[in-house]
Design a protein around this motif. Structure first.
Motif, PDB file in Angstrom:
ATOM      1  N   ILE A  10      51.577  41.350  32.358  1.00  0.00           N
ATOM      2  CA  ILE A  10      50.905  40.557  31.451  1.00  0.00           C
ATOM      3  C   ILE A  10      49.503  39.631  32.278  1.00  0.00           C
ATOM      4  O   ILE A  10      48.869  39.630  31.133  1.00  0.00           O
ATOM      5  N   ALA A  11      50.040  39.209  33.170  1.00  0.00           N
ATOM      6  CA  ALA A  11      49.075  37.923  33.269  1.00  0.00           C
ATOM      7  C   ALA A  11      47.425  38.606  34.048  1.00  0.00           C
ATOM      8  O   ALA A  11      46.437  38.146  33.636  1.00  0.00           O
ATOM      9  N   GLU A  12      47.806  40.075  34.823  1.00  0.00           N
ATOM     10  CA  GLU A  12      46.681  41.003  34.975  1.00  0.00           C
ATOM     11  C   GLU A  12      45.455  41.045  33.454  1.00  0.00           C
ATOM     12  O   GLU A  12      44.764  41.003  33.517  1.00  0.00           O
ATOM     13  N   ARG A  13      46.870  41.452  32.610  1.00  0.00           N
ATOM     14  CA  ARG A  13      45.908  41.500  31.633  1.00  0.00           C
ATOM     15  C   ARG A  13      44.877  40.201  30.843  1.00  0.00           C
ATOM     16  O   ARG A  13      43.870  40.394  30.120  1.00  0.00           O
ATOM     17  N   ILE A  14      46.039  39.000  30.557  1.00  0.00           N
ATOM     18  CA  ILE A  14      45.549  37.956  29.904  1.00  0.00           C
ATOM     19  C   ILE A  14      44.190  37.481  31.429  1.00  0.00           C
ATOM     20  O   ILE A  14      43.059  36.784  30.394  1.00  0.00           O
ATOM     21  N   TYR A  15      44.261  37.829  32.628  1.00  0.00           N
ATOM     22  CA  TYR A  15      43.452  37.372  33.227  1.00  0.00           C
ATOM     23  C   TYR A  15      42.071  38.261  33.039  1.00  0.00           C
ATOM     24  O   TYR A  15      40.795  37.607  32.741  1.00  0.00           O
ATOM     25  N   GLN A  16      41.726  39.122  32.655  1.00  0.00           N
ATOM     26  CA  GLN A  16      40.664  39.706  32.286  1.00  0.00           C
ATOM     27  C   GLN A  16      40.032  40.012  31.655  1.00  0.00           C
ATOM     28  O   GLN A  16      39.081  39.822  30.784  1.00  0.00           O
ATOM     29  N   GLN A  17      41.069  39.312  29.795  1.00  0.00           N
ATOM     30  CA  GLN A  17      40.594  39.020  28.673  1.00  0.00           C
ATOM     31  C   GLN A  17      40.090  37.486  29.220  1.00  0.00           C
ATOM     32  O   GLN A  17      39.089  38.011  28.101  1.00  0.00           O
ATOM     33  N   LEU A  18      40.349  37.315  29.541  1.00  0.00           N
ATOM     34  CA  LEU A  18      40.125  35.356  29.739  1.00  0.00           C
ATOM     35  C   LEU A  18      38.687  35.491  30.203  1.00  0.00           C
ATOM     36  O   LEU A  18      37.657  35.039  29.946  1.00  0.00           O
ATOM     37  N   LYS A  19      38.701  36.462  31.634  1.00  0.00           N
ATOM     38  CA  LYS A  19      37.252  36.631  32.424  1.00  0.00           C
ATOM     39  C   LYS A  19      36.455  37.273  31.204  1.00  0.00           C
ATOM     40  O   LYS A  19      35.306  36.592  31.289  1.00  0.00           O
ATOM     41  N   LEU A  20      36.940  38.214  30.516  1.00  0.00           N
ATOM     42  CA  LEU A  20      35.430  38.636  29.507  1.00  0.00           C
ATOM     43  C   LEU A  20      34.818  37.789  28.500  1.00  0.00           C
ATOM     44  O   LEU A  20      34.024  37.804  28.565  1.00  0.00           O
ATOM     45  N   ASP A  21      36.336  36.962  28.491  1.00  0.00           N
ATOM     46  CA  ASP A  21      35.656  36.120  27.184  1.00  0.00           C
ATOM     47  C   ASP A  21      34.312  35.112  27.619  1.00  0.00           C
ATOM     48  O   ASP A  21      33.676  34.498  27.173  1.00  0.00           O
ATOM     49  N   ILE A  22      34.978  34.793  29.002  1.00  0.00           N
ATOM     50  CA  ILE A  22      34.168  33.445  29.900  1.00  0.00           C
ATOM     51  C   ILE A  22      32.731  34.532  29.719  1.00  0.00           C
ATOM     52  O   ILE A  22      32.042  33.911  29.508  1.00  0.00           O
ATOM     53  N   PHE A  23      32.290  36.114  30.346  1.00  0.00           N
ATOM     54  CA  PHE A  23      31.532  36.385  31.001  1.00  0.00           C
ATOM     55  C   PHE A  23      30.267  36.565  29.138  1.00  0.00           C
ATOM     56  O   PHE A  23      28.737  36.468  29.643  1.00  0.00           O
ATOM     57  N   ASP A  24      31.087  36.715  28.783  1.00  0.00           N
ATOM     58  CA  ASP A  24      30.618  37.229  27.113  1.00  0.00           C
ATOM     59  C   ASP A  24      30.305  35.516  25.628  1.00  0.00           C
ATOM     60  O   ASP A  24      29.870  35.691  25.468  1.00  0.00           O
ATOM     61  N   PHE A  25      30.891  34.825  26.983  1.00  0.00           N
ATOM     62  CA  PHE A  25      30.293  33.067  26.226  1.00  0.00           C
ATOM     63  C   PHE A  25      30.655  33.721  24.735  1.00  0.00           C
ATOM     64  O   PHE A  25      31.076  32.596  23.636  1.00  0.00           O
TER      65      PHE A  25
END
Length: 239
Positions: A10-25
């Motif tokens: 779950i932590a990996e999923r959240i990490y990847q989603q938050l990083k994508l949200d930051i990358f996509d502004f």
């Protein structure tokens, strides 16, 4: 699956989603949020959320304020300038070493297949070219046969990825990158040490300046969109 393994997934999923949200502004530089807000949004408990956030903090994407929660790291272009300087030093040394390697053409064969191809064989997908571009620069360090330099270089490039990935959204950058990479490879194969270092520095400087302009534009557009969305949610004024 054990409870610890589930939490890690779950932590990996959240990490990847938050990083994508930051990358996509979707999460803008300077935005503040709490662990509870992320937990509600991700339908998860705070334990994996906290694990993901501390990993993002180690990567340099967010920072924690113990009294006011978490914040997306504000854009500091001096920070990125410093990272680019380190990247140029590492790559310049790698290509110098390659120019002196008797087996340089053999080591570079894979990169030459990708970048010294005919125009009709080139990729025109910006996401794919962004990935291939990163692999090209990783490849130069790996061919240089210094694993510690290669590891440092990967760490630097990971921190630059948030802005570097925008480079290939600009018209003409894909074609220019193929040309510049093939010139760098040709210089190495012919042992032109000084020339390849100059080519490499110019190539990275162009990319750096391009992504800086795009990043500033994307942040402005995202803030404008956020303001418009916020105004649409407000009740109409009574006159």
């Amino acid at each position: 699956m054990t409870s610890a393994a589930r939490t890690t997934n779950i932590a990996e999923r959240i990490y990847q989603q938050l990083k994508l949200d930051i990358f996509d502004f979707q999460l803008l530089p300077g935005d503040r949020f709490s662990e509870s807000e992320i937990a509600r949004r991700m339908s998860a408990s705070r334990t994996p959320v906290r694990e993901a956030l501390y990993r993002l903090e180690r990567d340099g994407y967010v920072q924690v304020h113990f009294r006011s929660g978490w914040q997306v790291r504000p854009f500091d272009f001096q920070y990125f300038e410093d990272l680019y300087d380190v990247r140029i030093l590492l790559e310049a040394e790698a290509v110098r070493r390659l120019c002196e390697d008797k087996d340089r053409e053999g080591r570079l064969a894979g990169l030459m297949t990708i970048w010294c191809c005919r125009p009709e064989q080139r990729s025109h997908d910006s996401s794919e070219v962004a990935f291939l571009d990163e692999e090209f620069h990783f490849g130069l360090l790996e061919c240089g046969q210094n694993q510690e330099m290669a590891a440092i270089h990967r760490s630097v490039c990971e921190r630059l990825r948030i802005i570097r990935r925008l480079d290939f959204t600009q018209k003409g950058r894909i074609e220019a990158t193929y040309k510049e990479h093939s010139e760098i490879l040709d210089d190495i194969c012919h042992g032109r040490r000084d020339k390849v270092v100059n080519h490499l520095k110019k190539h990275i400087e162009i990319s750096k300046n391009t992504v800086r302009e795009i990043t500033l534009h994307r942040i402005q557009e995202a803030r404008k969109r956020y303001a418009e969305d916020k105004n649409m949610d407000m009740p109409p004024k009574v006159t």
